[in-house]
Write an enzyme that holds these catalytic residues in place. Structure first.
Site, PDB file in Angstrom:
ATOM      1  N   SER A  43      -2.772  -6.935  -5.698  1.00 33.52           N
ATOM      2  CA  SER A  43      -4.043  -6.597  -5.229  1.00 33.52           C
ATOM      3  C   SER A  43      -4.443  -5.375  -5.926  1.00 33.52           C
ATOM      4  O   SER A  43      -3.783  -4.512  -6.608  1.00 33.52           O
ATOM      5  CB  SER A  43      -3.895  -6.339  -3.676  1.00 33.52           C
ATOM      6  OG  SER A  43      -3.417  -5.054  -3.382  1.00 33.52           O
ATOM      7  N   PHE A 108      -0.113  -2.277  -3.443  1.00 28.29           N
ATOM      8  CA  PHE A 108      -1.399  -1.753  -2.893  1.00 28.29           C
ATOM      9  C   PHE A 108      -1.743  -0.471  -3.765  1.00 28.29           C
ATOM     10  O   PHE A 108      -0.939   0.393  -4.268  1.00 28.29           O
ATOM     11  CB  PHE A 108      -1.449  -1.340  -1.488  1.00 28.29           C
ATOM     12  CG  PHE A 108      -2.707  -1.082  -1.009  1.00 28.29           C
ATOM     13  CD1 PHE A 108      -3.802  -1.759  -0.876  1.00 28.29           C
ATOM     14  CD2 PHE A 108      -2.875   0.424  -0.724  1.00 28.29           C
ATOM     15  CE1 PHE A 108      -4.974  -1.349  -0.202  1.00 28.29           C
ATOM     16  CE2 PHE A 108      -4.183   0.915  -0.303  1.00 28.29           C
ATOM     17  CZ  PHE A 108      -5.296   0.022  -0.042  1.00 28.29           C
ATOM     18  N   ILE A 139       3.327   1.125  -4.547  1.00 29.19           N
ATOM     19  CA  ILE A 139       2.031   1.684  -4.555  1.00 29.19           C
ATOM     20  C   ILE A 139       1.664   1.613  -6.292  1.00 29.19           C
ATOM     21  O   ILE A 139       2.434   2.162  -7.177  1.00 29.19           O
ATOM     22  CB  ILE A 139       2.249   2.981  -4.039  1.00 29.19           C
ATOM     23  CG1 ILE A 139       2.710   2.997  -2.395  1.00 29.19           C
ATOM     24  CG2 ILE A 139       0.690   3.883  -4.024  1.00 29.19           C
ATOM     25  CD1 ILE A 139       1.794   2.449  -1.819  1.00 29.19           C
ATOM     26  N   LYS A 140       0.492   0.990  -6.332  1.00 23.35           N
ATOM     27  CA  LYS A 140       0.005   1.131  -7.921  1.00 23.35           C
ATOM     28  C   LYS A 140      -0.539   2.530  -8.256  1.00 23.35           C
ATOM     29  O   LYS A 140      -1.449   2.903  -7.337  1.00 23.35           O
ATOM     30  CB  LYS A 140      -1.156   0.000  -7.874  1.00 23.35           C
ATOM     31  CG  LYS A 140      -0.731  -1.375  -8.105  1.00 23.35           C
ATOM     32  CD  LYS A 140      -1.910  -2.228  -8.198  1.00 23.35           C
ATOM     33  CE  LYS A 140      -1.443  -3.644  -8.978  1.00 23.35           C
ATOM     34  NZ  LYS A 140      -2.465  -4.460  -8.845  1.00 23.35           N
ATOM     35  N   VAL A 141      -0.323   2.880  -9.264  1.00 25.21           N
ATOM     36  CA  VAL A 141      -0.436   3.990  -9.985  1.00 25.21           C
ATOM     37  C   VAL A 141      -1.067   3.764 -11.521  1.00 25.21           C
ATOM     38  O   VAL A 141      -0.237   3.247 -12.180  1.00 25.21           O
ATOM     39  CB  VAL A 141       0.459   5.202  -9.839  1.00 25.21           C
ATOM     40  CG1 VAL A 141       0.205   6.401 -10.890  1.00 25.21           C
ATOM     41  CG2 VAL A 141       0.979   5.529  -8.340  1.00 25.21           C
TER      42      VAL A 141
END
Length: 372
Positions: A43, A108, A139-141
């Site tokens: 996402s 996310f 976790i998207k970074v």
């Protein structure tokens, strides 16, 4: 045999590049897992902006949250989106368990307004990780300059990181360095690393959109630069996660950070609608596809065209492109900045729409393009 199953059997993890309440509640996402070899999903702010602003499926939850005293638009967004991510994670948990923790993830993203703030990215990522509380979330970074130290720190804290908005091989080297450094910090403290997973999301089709605009209309290089760039990245993945340094770390149970092909929907109608799937098939990669691309591949994709282990052809294409005036370093730097700005625009649109819903008692849903 099912073409998507063949793709999976060739070593490609198939992830869906979208998520919404409707997709989850209708059973459509579960059906893709059961029937289409889908083992993950991603996402981003644009995806959630479309999902939340283009549907009334979230309105009851917004009403309930507002009635309980929640008025902050970002907190409302987190409440909505994190519920979807948890639901997706639970549906993907069997794939995660069956793969020994290697697959079955949902991602996310940290809010894009923090893309240039290392400390704030780390702080928010840790909060999101704790709130999601699932082993199969990432976790998207973003792979910005500020994102690199955040990737190391989060990995060292035991967070699964999906490195996003990655365009250049040079930046990819920094991403690998950060991931490895984070793992080594854990090992030095006697902490386990075997349950940590990470992917490096290399955006593909956007590179061709930029490169093609710099090439003559009849150039044989059109539609080839992005694939060559990704092929070179895959070569770097094979090198870096097979060298002596990695072997020592791998002996502690560490998992390689897998390359993920993102932005794989074809943007130029002159090209095959499965171009960025067929040309990037290789063991150990992830391809996150828009639903239309996934269904196109299921209909007519060829899963037998494996990516060569040699990057000689890719290197030649990139040299020819440079001679033709495509400065890849400039192109990828521009794409990185535009990617951050685009996600920021989507995020701000989303926050504004949530504010409008709360201020108006959750008004009738407008079309996404009607958001001011």
């Amino acid at each position: 045999m099912n073409r998507l199953q063949q793709l999976h059997d060739a070593g490609v993890s198939i992830w869906l590049d979208t998520l919404s309440r409707e997709l989850l509640d209708s059973g459509a996402f579960g059906a893709l897992i059961a029937d289409s070899a889908v083992t993950g999903a991603t996402s981003n702010p644009t995806i959630f902006a479309k999902a939340i602003t283009g549907s009334n499926a979230y309105d009851d939850q917004i009403r309930a949250a507002v009635a309980s005293g929640v008025r902050d638009a970002q907190e409302l967004f987190f409440a909505l989106a994190l519920d979807d991510v948890r639901h997706a994670a639970d549906l993907l948990r069997p794939a995660h368990d069956a793969s020994g923790g290697r697959d079955g993830f949902i991602s996310f993203e940290c809010t894009p307004d923090l893309a240039d703030d290392t400390a704030a990215t780390i702080e928010q990522a840790l909060v999101l990780w704790e709130r999601l509380s699932r082993p199969n979330v990432m976790i998207k970074v973003p792979a910005t300059e500020a994102g690199i130290p955040a990737i190391e720190e989060l990995t060292a804290r035991g967070v699964n990181v999906n490195v996003t908005l990655l365009f250049s091989v040079e930046r990819y080297d920094q991403v690998i360095d950060a991931y490895v450094a984070g793992l080594e910090r854990r090992v030095s403290r006697g902490q386990p690393v075997d349950a940590i997973a990470s992917v490096a999301s290399f955006f593909v089709s956007r590179v061709d959109t930029k490169a093609d605009a710099l090439l003559p209309a009849d150039s044989a290089l059109r539609g080839r630069v992005a694939i060559a760039n990704a092929h070179r990245a895959y070569g770097r993945f094979r090198e870096r996660f097979a060298d002596e340094h990695w072997r020592a770390l791998g002996a502690t149970g560490a998992q390689p950070q897998r390359p993920l092909w993102a932005s794989t929907g074809t943007k130029d109608p002159a090209y095959s609608d499965v171009l960025y799937v067929e040309e990037l098939i290789a063991p150990g990669v992830v391809n996150t596809m828009p639903e239309a691309t996934l269904r196109a591949f299921a209909d007519h994709g060829d899963a037998t065209r494996l990516l060569s282990e040699s990057t000689a052809t890719a290197d030649e294409v990139l040299r020819d492109a440079e001679r033709a005036g495509v400065e890849l370093a400039a192109v990828t730097a521009q794409l990185e900045r535009e990617g951050v700005e685009s996600f920021c625009d989507s995020y701000h649109e989303l926050i504004e729409r949530i504010e409008t819903k709360t201020e108006g008692g959750v008004m009738a849903t407008e079309r996404p393009n009607a958001v001011r």
